[in-house]
Enzyme design. Structure first.
Site, PDB file in Angstrom:
ATOM      1  N   GLU A 117       0.861  -1.170   0.000  1.00 28.02           N
ATOM      2  CA  GLU A 117       0.000   0.000   0.000  1.00 28.02           C
ATOM      3  C   GLU A 117       0.897   1.220   0.000  1.00 28.02           C
ATOM      4  OE1 GLU A 117      -2.242  -3.300   1.764  1.00 28.02           O
ATOM      5  OE2 GLU A 117      -0.438  -2.336   2.548  1.00 28.02           O
ATOM      6  N   TYR A 129       7.395   2.307  -7.798  1.00 35.80           N
ATOM      7  CA  TYR A 129       6.722   1.003  -7.852  1.00 35.80           C
ATOM      8  C   TYR A 129       6.243   0.702  -9.270  1.00 35.80           C
ATOM      9  CZ  TYR A 129       6.678   1.551  -2.759  1.00 35.80           C
ATOM     10  OH  TYR A 129       7.040   1.740  -1.455  1.00 35.80           O
TER      11      TYR A 129
END
Length: 162
Positions: A117, A129
């Site tokens: 998250e 990411y």
């Protein structure tokens, strides 16, 4: 995606090496955590992670801890719970190196995916990411505490064996 070159235990030219963390490293982890997060983890949370089913990796510049990653393994998933780099060493690839270490270790442990998250407002981390192959798979409303109440989280996944 993490390349063979990016997967080495040393960051080329920076002198940073990766190695496992121990409970003795918690004071340094707490300092980095306080500098890097608006709502830092406590000593107790870190202590609880030093048990089977967790991987705690540190990035070291000599004898100085400059970053860390905390991963929980559940069934066939690796969940990146926390990754943080000291502000003095941001922009040098330490976060990427830790992330690549997490994904490669999960792959070697036969995990099917890595989950994480990230705050919607954390554009730098989200970009890293995505660059490393993670895809958004959902949102968690009000997941993170913030100065103005709560902030949503972007849930991201990297399939290791698509």
């Amino acid at each position: 995606m993490c390349t063979q070159e990016g997967s080495s235990a040393n960051l080329s030219g920076t002198g940073v090496a990766l190695r496992p963390l121990s409970p003795d490293d918690i004071p340094e982890m707490l300092e980095i955590e306080r500098l890097g997060h608006s709502h830092p983890w406590t000593e107790g949370i870190f202590s609880d992670c030093f048990k089977p089913g967790y991987l705690l990796s540190g990035a070291w510049f000599g004898e100085r801890l400059v970053g860390y990653a905390v991963v929980a393994y559940m069934f066939d998933e690796a969940h990146l719970l926390n990754i943080c780099v000291h502000p003095d060493t941001r922009g040098l690839g330490v976060g990427r190196q830790l992330l690549c270490h997490v994904t490669e270790t999960a792959r070697s442990e036969d995990m099917s995916e890595v989950l994480l998250e990230v705050r919607l407002s954390n554009k730098v981390a989200s970009k890293l990411y995505q660059k490393e192959g993670f895809e958004e798979i959902g949102r968690r409303p009000g997941y993170y505490p913030s100065a103005s109440g709560r902030e949503d989280a972007r849930v991201m996944s990297l399939l290791l064996y698509p």
